[in-house]
Motif scaffolding. Structure first.
Motif, mmCIF file in Angstrom:
data_model
loop_
_atom_site.group_PDB
_atom_site.id
_atom_site.type_symbol
_atom_site.label_atom_id
_atom_site.label_comp_id
_atom_site.label_asym_id
_atom_site.label_seq_id
_atom_site.Cartn_x
_atom_site.Cartn_y
_atom_site.Cartn_z
ATOM 1 N N UNK A 1 0.801 1.068 -4.516
ATOM 2 C CA UNK A 1 1.673 0.054 -3.820
ATOM 3 C C UNK A 1 1.006 -1.337 -4.241
ATOM 4 N N UNK A 2 2.139 -2.102 -4.364
ATOM 5 C CA UNK A 2 1.658 -3.549 -4.379
ATOM 6 C C UNK A 2 0.890 -4.194 -3.398
ATOM 7 N N UNK A 3 1.337 -3.822 -2.172
ATOM 8 C CA UNK A 3 0.729 -4.524 -0.956
ATOM 9 C C UNK A 3 -0.879 -3.944 -0.789
ATOM 10 N N UNK A 4 -1.036 -2.535 -1.085
ATOM 11 C CA UNK A 4 -2.375 -1.963 -1.264
ATOM 12 C C UNK A 4 -3.332 -2.801 -2.376
ATOM 13 N N UNK A 5 -2.655 -3.102 -3.517
ATOM 14 C CA UNK A 5 -3.187 -3.485 -4.495
ATOM 15 C C UNK A 5 -3.936 -4.901 -4.196
ATOM 16 N N UNK A 6 -3.044 -5.654 -3.546
ATOM 17 C CA UNK A 6 -3.280 -7.076 -3.041
ATOM 18 C C UNK A 6 -4.259 -7.073 -1.963
ATOM 19 N N UNK A 7 -4.158 -6.246 -1.078
ATOM 20 C CA UNK A 7 -5.333 -5.996 0.081
ATOM 21 C C UNK A 7 -6.665 -5.941 -0.589
ATOM 22 N N UNK A 8 -6.660 -4.665 -1.458
ATOM 23 C CA UNK A 8 -7.965 -4.180 -1.899
ATOM 24 C C UNK A 8 -8.624 -5.401 -2.882
ATOM 25 N N UNK A 9 -7.789 -6.062 -3.514
ATOM 26 C CA UNK A 9 -8.324 -7.005 -4.282
ATOM 27 C C UNK A 9 -8.010 -8.673 -3.899
ATOM 28 N N UNK A 10 -7.989 -8.762 -2.583
ATOM 29 C CA UNK A 10 -7.659 -10.193 -2.273
ATOM 30 C C UNK A 10 -8.749 -11.259 -2.591
ATOM 31 N N UNK A 11 -10.016 -10.940 -2.455
ATOM 32 C CA UNK A 11 -10.896 -11.950 -3.114
ATOM 33 C C UNK A 11 -10.806 -12.347 -4.313
ATOM 34 N N UNK A 12 -10.530 -11.347 -5.374
ATOM 35 C CA UNK A 12 -10.389 -11.512 -6.576
ATOM 36 C C UNK A 12 -9.033 -12.448 -6.863
ATOM 37 N N UNK A 13 -7.955 -11.856 -6.200
ATOM 38 C CA UNK A 13 -6.717 -12.896 -6.327
ATOM 39 C C UNK A 13 -6.824 -14.062 -5.864
ATOM 40 N N UNK A 14 -7.425 -14.541 -4.705
ATOM 41 C CA UNK A 14 -7.623 -15.775 -4.013
ATOM 42 C C UNK A 14 -8.449 -16.621 -4.997
ATOM 43 N N UNK A 15 -9.611 -16.131 -5.347
ATOM 44 C CA UNK A 15 -10.473 -16.900 -6.402
ATOM 45 C C UNK A 15 -9.570 -17.051 -7.706
ATOM 46 N N UNK A 16 -8.936 -16.196 -8.213
ATOM 47 C CA UNK A 16 -8.226 -16.562 -9.528
ATOM 48 C C UNK A 16 -7.168 -17.465 -9.270
ATOM 49 N N UNK A 17 -6.473 -17.330 -8.028
ATOM 50 C CA UNK A 17 -5.369 -18.433 -7.986
ATOM 51 C C UNK A 17 -5.856 -19.739 -7.739
ATOM 52 N N UNK A 18 -7.035 -20.071 -6.913
ATOM 53 C CA UNK A 18 -8.011 -21.086 -7.053
ATOM 54 C C UNK A 18 -8.209 -21.930 -8.339
ATOM 55 N N UNK A 19 -8.672 -20.856 -9.231
ATOM 56 C CA UNK A 19 -9.208 -21.244 -10.400
ATOM 57 C C UNK A 19 -7.804 -21.776 -11.021
ATOM 58 N N UNK A 20 -6.975 -21.039 -11.015
ATOM 59 C CA UNK A 20 -5.692 -21.358 -11.921
ATOM 60 C C UNK A 20 -4.975 -22.742 -11.440
ATOM 61 N N UNK A 21 -4.904 -23.002 -10.212
ATOM 62 C CA UNK A 21 -4.494 -24.048 -9.514
ATOM 63 C C UNK A 21 -5.318 -25.331 -10.074
#
Length: 216
Positions: free
Chosen positions: A1-21
């Motif tokens: 599930x998408x929610x579980x994917x986000x929760x499990x990789x939240x640190x990676x997603x947040x860091x990638x989002x900050x780099x992108x921005x």
């Protein structure tokens, strides 16, 4: 599930989002500086203004993916080709709007400023630029939305940002969490684009005088 994917990789997603921005904002600032310098040099000449507008139009037809691929050879992988490509595409709408905005200012206003003793540079920065700024800022907003997606393509050159999730998912389409990875990248880019646009709208309210906003 998408929610579980986000929760499990939240640190990676947040860091990638900050780099992108960060990549987009820094490239956007660089693009504004370059575009304004060029616009200041050419806007008084119809010939050079036409050339600048032509370059802007032609430049936008270049596929971003192809340009990134071309730059890998001389610049290698990583941040450098990503910044070059994002800055290049960001500068095009800004340059076009800057030239149009500065060229279309009522010359009677400019002549009045010169008539009270203002020099050319003072007239440019205190009269012409403020009047043209709403149009320039529109170009900045267009650029910001456009290059937010282009920055994702920069992941092809191992650039930073959310594009890594998109390319990773596409490379193993049909495998575990592939669709979730693509969805996270795409949705993240859209959210960042909305946030940046809201910030630019706020910047416009802070930097455009009420009189100019009403007249527009």
């Amino acid at each position: 599930m998408l929610w579980r994917f986000v929760v499990d990789r939240w640190d990676q997603i947040w860091f990638a989002a900050w780099q992108h921005f960060s990549l987009v904002v820094q490239s956007l600032v660089l693009a504004i500086v370059i575009s304004m310098l060029v616009a200041f040099l050419v806007y008084r000449s119809p010939r050079f203004s036409s050339i600048a507008n032509g370059v802007s139009a032609v430049g936008l037809t270049i596929p971003s993916f192809a340009l990134i691929g071309i730059l890998i050879a001389p610049l290698g992988f990583g941040v450098t080709p990503s910044v070059v490509v994002v800055t290049f595409f960001a500068a095009l709408p800004i340059l076009r709007n800057a030239v149009v905005g500065l060229s279309n200012i009522d010359q009677s206003v400019v002549e009045s400023a010169r008539g009270i003793g203002m020099g050319r540079l003072r007239t440019l920065f205190t009269v012409e630029f403020p009047l043209a700024w709403p149009i320039i800022l529109t170009g900045v907003r267009i650029s910001a939305q456009m290059v937010m997606g282009i920055a994702a393509v920069a992941a092809y050159a191992l650039g930073p940002g959310l594009g890594g999730f998109i390319f990773s998912g596409l490379s193993r389409l049909g495998g575990a969490n592939s669709l979730e990875s693509v969805a996270v990248g795409v949705i993240g880019v859209v959210i960042l684009a909305l946030i940046l646009d809201l910030l630019l709208v706020g910047l416009g309210r802070l930097t455009i005088s009420r009189g100019i906003r009403v007249s527009k």
